[in-house]
Design a protein around this motif. Structure first.
Motif, PDB file in Angstrom:
ATOM      1  N   TRP A 198      45.506  47.799  32.396  1.00 28.11           N
ATOM      2  CA  TRP A 198      46.521  47.516  33.419  1.00 28.11           C
ATOM      3  C   TRP A 198      46.018  46.487  34.427  1.00 28.11           C
ATOM      4  N   LEU A 199      44.771  46.618  34.839  1.00 26.02           N
ATOM      5  CA  LEU A 199      44.204  45.649  35.776  1.00 26.02           C
ATOM      6  C   LEU A 199      44.211  44.243  35.191  1.00 26.02           C
ATOM      7  N   ILE A 200      43.849  44.143  33.919  1.00 26.64           N
ATOM      8  CA  ILE A 200      43.796  42.822  33.276  1.00 26.64           C
ATOM      9  C   ILE A 200      45.186  42.231  33.138  1.00 26.64           C
ATOM     10  N   LEU A 201      46.150  43.038  32.693  1.00 29.95           N
ATOM     11  CA  LEU A 201      47.501  42.526  32.462  1.00 29.95           C
ATOM     12  C   LEU A 201      48.238  42.267  33.775  1.00 29.95           C
ATOM     13  N   ALA A 202      48.118  43.194  34.718  1.00 30.77           N
ATOM     14  CA  ALA A 202      48.875  43.059  35.966  1.00 30.77           C
ATOM     15  C   ALA A 202      48.406  41.873  36.796  1.00 30.77           C
ATOM     16  N   HIS A 203      47.125  41.505  36.667  1.00 32.83           N
ATOM     17  CA  HIS A 203      46.582  40.433  37.493  1.00 32.83           C
ATOM     18  C   HIS A 203      46.217  39.195  36.684  1.00 32.83           C
ATOM     19  N   ASP A 204      46.682  39.154  35.429  1.00 33.93           N
ATOM     20  CA  ASP A 204      46.504  37.977  34.579  1.00 33.93           C
ATOM     21  C   ASP A 204      45.038  37.548  34.517  1.00 33.93           C
ATOM     22  N   ASP A 251      45.001  43.103  46.530  1.00 31.11           N
ATOM     23  CA  ASP A 251      45.019  41.681  46.820  1.00 31.11           C
ATOM     24  C   ASP A 251      44.669  40.899  45.556  1.00 31.11           C
ATOM     25  N   GLU A 252      45.475  39.904  45.226  1.00 33.08           N
ATOM     26  CA  GLU A 252      45.321  39.179  43.971  1.00 33.08           C
ATOM     27  C   GLU A 252      43.938  38.556  43.826  1.00 33.08           C
ATOM     28  N   GLU A 253      43.460  37.873  44.849  1.00 39.10           N
ATOM     29  CA  GLU A 253      42.171  37.201  44.757  1.00 39.10           C
ATOM     30  C   GLU A 253      41.027  38.191  44.671  1.00 39.10           C
ATOM     31  N   THR A 254      41.180  39.353  45.317  1.00 41.49           N
ATOM     32  CA  THR A 254      40.131  40.369  45.267  1.00 41.49           C
ATOM     33  C   THR A 254      39.933  40.866  43.848  1.00 41.49           C
ATOM     34  N   VAL A 255      41.034  41.141  43.167  1.00 44.75           N
ATOM     35  CA  VAL A 255      40.941  41.640  41.804  1.00 44.75           C
ATOM     36  C   VAL A 255      40.523  40.531  40.846  1.00 44.75           C
ATOM     37  N   ARG A 256      41.063  39.324  41.047  1.00 40.93           N
ATOM     38  CA  ARG A 256      40.739  38.225  40.143  1.00 40.93           C
ATOM     39  C   ARG A 256      39.274  37.818  40.240  1.00 40.93           C
ATOM     40  N   ALA A 257      38.615  38.188  41.318  1.00 48.80           N
ATOM     41  CA  ALA A 257      37.185  37.898  41.436  1.00 48.80           C
ATOM     42  C   ALA A 257      36.376  38.610  40.363  1.00 48.80           C
ATOM     43  N   ALA A 258      36.939  39.676  39.788  1.00 48.58           N
ATOM     44  CA  ALA A 258      36.247  40.394  38.727  1.00 48.58           C
ATOM     45  C   ALA A 258      36.393  39.720  37.374  1.00 48.58           C
ATOM     46  N   ALA A 259      37.278  38.721  37.274  1.00 48.18           N
ATOM     47  CA  ALA A 259      37.468  38.006  36.015  1.00 48.18           C
ATOM     48  C   ALA A 259      36.378  36.960  35.866  1.00 48.18           C
ATOM     49  N   TYR A 260      35.619  37.040  34.780  1.00 45.83           N
ATOM     50  CA  TYR A 260      34.462  36.149  34.632  1.00 45.83           C
ATOM     51  C   TYR A 260      34.880  34.692  34.538  1.00 45.83           C
ATOM     52  N   GLY A 261      36.025  34.439  33.917  1.00 49.64           N
ATOM     53  CA  GLY A 261      36.421  33.044  33.735  1.00 49.64           C
ATOM     54  C   GLY A 261      37.219  32.474  34.874  1.00 49.64           C
ATOM     55  N   HIS A 262      37.452  33.253  35.950  1.00 49.20           N
ATOM     56  CA  HIS A 262      38.245  32.760  37.061  1.00 49.20           C
ATOM     57  C   HIS A 262      37.440  31.781  37.882  1.00 49.20           C
ATOM     58  N   HIS A 263      37.948  30.584  38.035  1.00 46.12           N
ATOM     59  CA  HIS A 263      37.271  29.539  38.797  1.00 46.12           C
ATOM     60  C   HIS A 263      38.150  29.116  39.968  1.00 46.12           C
TER      61      HIS A 263
END
Length: 321
Positions: free
Chosen positions: A203-209, A298-310
């Motif tokens: 859910w975390l991966i899908l909801a926050h792309d 918060d979108e940026e807070t969660v997306r910080a856990a995505a390794y490929g997020h730049h």
């Protein structure tokens, strides 16, 4: 301080940090990084350039730890490939690489535990240091999770825990849940727990792309490594969240549910293991409520856990992997 001590004490060393205004490419692996690095070195009139990156570099499906090019007077080191002992290893290899580049000869670096072997290309004046296919991959994944800072992801998922605790508080007052926990065996409790955690990570991966898709800038192999790093980071963060939720639920159950009330519901004597089982099933079910709460993060807070997020490369204050 290490450069005068280990390379040359007769010169004045100036170390400049930061990539600058233009982000390095990540579509061509170490060769693309070295090309960009050599161009940067020439433009800035540096003597030597070393790139420390948290990109998971590979060569022939084997983790690439470092590559040094005397022709370009540049070297790159993949931090995730070093596993958990990154700083200690960097202090060993970087002075060696600087000395080798200044001598125009990629001499042998001091032994590093992560390095399985080195591949020489004398015609190009390059040496690649690679890890083992299996142990090296394990060290690479460990290093990726470390670089992703799962503690930051854990702290960022505060609303998830709030939602989960709210669900757990409601479930604690329902004696149907008590009876269900008593009826389920250990195997089914484990399955319910794993399904809840897996569903939460998904859910975390899908909801926050957070899923990295291959494109012209991100090859398929690199995208797979990014996604695996993201999954492992979120899995670790949610597992720790689950432990916190379990302990909190267990404490609440011990304080709020009297043994006589629990015995009346179960129609048998109650034991300490019954409270553990109750906290176990409630925590597993509450992760679903936590998943709903995570949609409010918060979108940026969660997306910080995505390794490929730049960050946007045009953002000069942003970092680059």
């Amino acid at each position: 301080g290490l450069l005068p001590e280990q390379v040359d004490a007769g010169v004045r060393w100036t170390v400049r940090q930061g990539w600058g205004e233009v982000a390095p490419r990540r579509d061509g692996g170490a060769d693309a990084l070295l090309d960009d690095l050599a161009r940067r070195r020439t433009d800035e009139r540096w003597d030597v350039a070393i790139c420390l990156t948290d990109l998971p570099l590979q060569t022939d499906r084997t983790p690439l730890i470092a590559q040094i090019s005397t022709r370009r007077r540049a070297a790159t080191v993949s931090l995730p490939a070093l596993g958990l002992s990154q700083l200690r290893t960097i202090r060993v290899v970087v002075p060696d690489f600087v000395g080798a580049l200044l001598a125009d000869k990629p001499g042998p670096a001091r032994p590093v535990a992560a390095v399985k072997r080195k591949i020489d290309n004398d015609d190009a004046g390059e040496v690649r240091y690679v890890g083992s296919r299996w142990t090296g991959r394990g060290r690479l994944l460990t290093g990726m999770v470390r670089a992703n800072r799962p503690g930051r992801a854990l702290l960022g998922l505060s609303k998830l825990l709030v939602g989960a605790f709210g669900t757990a508080a409601v479930a604690l007052t329902t004696n149907t849940i008590w009876q269900m926990g008593d009826a389920l065996g250990v195997v089914r409790l484990v399955v319910v727990m794993l399904l809840g955690l897996t569903g939460l990570v998904a859910w975390l991966i899908l909801a926050h792309d957070l899923w990295e898709k291959p494109d012209r800038d991100t090859p398929a192999e690199l995208a797979r490594m990014f996604n695996l790093g993201t999954i492992l980071t979120l899995a670790l963060a949610t597992a720790v969240s689950y432990v916190v939720l379990f302990l909190g639920t267990l404490l609440a159950a011990a304080l709020l549910i009297d043994t006589s009330v629990l015995e009346q519901s179960l129609q048998r004597p109650a034991h300490a293991t019954d409270y553990l089982t109750l906290a176990w099933i409630i925590s597993s079910l509450a992760t679903v409520g936590g998943a709903i709460g995570s949609g409010l993060e918060d979108e940026e807070t969660v997306r910080a856990a995505a390794y490929g997020h730049h960050p946007d490369p045009s953002d000069r204050a942003g970092g680059n992997r």
